[in-house]
Design an enzyme around this catalytic site. Sequence first.
Site, short mmCIF file in Angstrom:
data_model
loop_
_atom_site.label_atom_id
_atom_site.label_comp_id
_atom_site.label_asym_id
_atom_site.label_seq_id
_atom_site.Cartn_x
_atom_site.Cartn_y
_atom_site.Cartn_z
N THR A 8 93.26 36.95 78.14
CA THR A 8 93.88 36.56 76.87
C THR A 8 93.10 37.11 75.71
O THR A 8 91.88 37.27 75.78
CB THR A 8 93.99 35.03 76.73
OG1 THR A 8 94.71 34.73 75.52
CG2 THR A 8 92.64 34.35 76.66
N ASN A 10 93.69 35.48 72.89
CA ASN A 10 93.81 34.29 72.03
C ASN A 10 92.58 33.40 72.23
O ASN A 10 92.43 32.75 73.26
CB ASN A 10 95.11 33.56 72.39
CG ASN A 10 95.35 32.34 71.51
OD1 ASN A 10 94.42 31.72 71.02
ND2 ASN A 10 96.63 31.99 71.33
N LYS A 11 91.69 33.41 71.23
CA LYS A 11 90.41 32.68 71.31
C LYS A 11 90.62 31.18 71.56
O LYS A 11 89.78 30.51 72.16
CB LYS A 11 89.65 32.83 69.99
CG LYS A 11 89.03 34.18 69.82
CD LYS A 11 87.67 34.20 70.52
CE LYS A 11 87.31 35.56 71.01
NZ LYS A 11 86.54 35.59 72.23
N ASP A 69 101.04 32.44 80.07
CA ASP A 69 102.05 32.65 79.05
C ASP A 69 102.56 31.26 78.73
O ASP A 69 102.84 30.45 79.62
CB ASP A 69 103.18 33.55 79.53
CG ASP A 69 103.96 34.10 78.34
OD1 ASP A 69 103.32 34.73 77.47
OD2 ASP A 69 105.17 33.87 78.24
N PHE A 149 95.88 24.42 67.84
CA PHE A 149 96.26 25.70 67.24
C PHE A 149 97.78 25.81 67.26
O PHE A 149 98.48 24.90 67.71
CB PHE A 149 95.59 26.86 67.99
CG PHE A 149 96.05 27.03 69.42
CD1 PHE A 149 95.54 26.23 70.44
CD2 PHE A 149 96.99 28.01 69.77
CE1 PHE A 149 95.96 26.39 71.76
CE2 PHE A 149 97.40 28.20 71.09
CZ PHE A 149 96.88 27.39 72.08
N ASP A 152 100.75 23.08 67.34
CA ASP A 152 100.26 21.70 67.51
C ASP A 152 100.55 20.78 66.32
O ASP A 152 100.87 19.60 66.53
CB ASP A 152 98.75 21.69 67.82
CG ASP A 152 98.45 22.06 69.27
OD1 ASP A 152 99.24 21.68 70.16
OD2 ASP A 152 97.43 22.71 69.53
P1 ITT Z 1 97.71 36.09 74.98
O1 ITT Z 1 99.05 36.65 75.32
O2 ITT Z 1 96.69 37.16 74.65
O3 ITT Z 1 97.19 35.10 75.97
P2 ITT Z 1 99.16 34.83 72.81
O4 ITT Z 1 98.75 33.94 71.67
O5 ITT Z 1 99.96 36.06 72.46
O6 ITT Z 1 97.83 35.24 73.62
P3 ITT Z 1 101.39 33.77 74.36
O7 ITT Z 1 102.11 35.08 74.41
O8 ITT Z 1 101.29 32.95 75.61
O9 ITT Z 1 99.86 33.96 73.89
O10 ITT Z 1 102.00 32.92 73.20
C1 ITT Z 1 101.87 31.56 73.20
C2 ITT Z 1 102.11 31.03 71.81
O11 ITT Z 1 102.71 29.74 72.00
C3 ITT Z 1 100.79 30.79 71.10
O12 ITT Z 1 100.39 31.89 70.31
C4 ITT Z 1 101.16 29.54 70.28
O13 ITT Z 1 101.87 29.92 69.16
C5 ITT Z 1 102.10 28.79 71.19
N1 ITT Z 1 101.32 27.83 72.01
C6 ITT Z 1 101.01 27.93 73.34
N2 ITT Z 1 100.25 26.90 73.74
C7 ITT Z 1 100.07 26.13 72.65
C8 ITT Z 1 99.36 24.95 72.41
O14 ITT Z 1 98.65 24.36 73.36
N3 ITT Z 1 99.38 24.43 71.18
C9 ITT Z 1 100.06 25.03 70.19
N4 ITT Z 1 100.74 26.16 70.31
C10 ITT Z 1 100.75 26.73 71.54
#
Ligand code: ITT
Length: 197
Positions: A8, A10-11, A69, A149, A152
């Site tokens: 990922t 996403n930090k 995802d 994040f 949420d």
């Molecule tokens: P990677 O693909 O690099 O892992 P990303 O942020 O692009 O990172 P995703 O494609 O899985 O990840 O997108 C998921 C999005 O859904 C994320 O950016 C958030 O906007 C939302 N999301 C997922 N889990 C969440 C959570 O626990 N709390 C809040 N929003 C969340």
Amino acid sequence: MKEIMIATGNKNKTREYREMLEPLGYSVHDLSEIEHVDPEETGTTFAENALIKARSVHDKVKMMTIADDSGLSIRALNGEPGIYSARYLEPHDYGYKNRALISRLQDKDDRYAWFTCAIALIDHKGVEHVFEGIMEGEIAMELRGDNGFGYDPIFLVPQFGKTSAELEPEVKNSVSHRGKATRALLEYLRNHPEEEE
Ligand code: ITT
């Protein structure tokens, strides 16, 4: 030490995985440690997209790799933003995206929503596995809370009467989509110790 790569960029995801996996003896790595170009997420489900991300990294790092995802689905919006959660209303920030979703729900009585997390694991033999978790809730009337994040601040968790951004990290992990999927992953790993490093 057992090594695991979280595929990922996403930090926030890395932080949540670290909180859950380090206490169990895992050394957690992520894409900030390697050169990597994100693959296009061409799948039509969370599971397909998680597998696409995991495969693209596993070959390179040759260690156990997981990718997730995840996203928010809103029933009154036919499941939007769903698998497009990260890309929804880009390039705007989450303050804007969250306010936009609240205003799209202005006239709707049905505020039911759910987060989904599909974790793809690719083990040492290159065998693929998927673990899923969901968290059900409702879209709040306004943004609340600074933890977590993404979406949420607008996601109300009924059993706490709080948004997931108002929950302490351990509490969110104990009920969240990512927490549930992670526990399913860990149960699998505990039952297959030969797949741990
Ligand atoms: P990677 O693909 O690099 O892992 P990303 O942020 O692009 O990172 P995703 O494609 O899985 O990840 O997108 C998921 C999005 O859904 C994320 O950016 C958030 O906007 C939302 N999301 C997922 N889990 C969440 C959570 O626990 N709390 C809040 N929003 C969340």
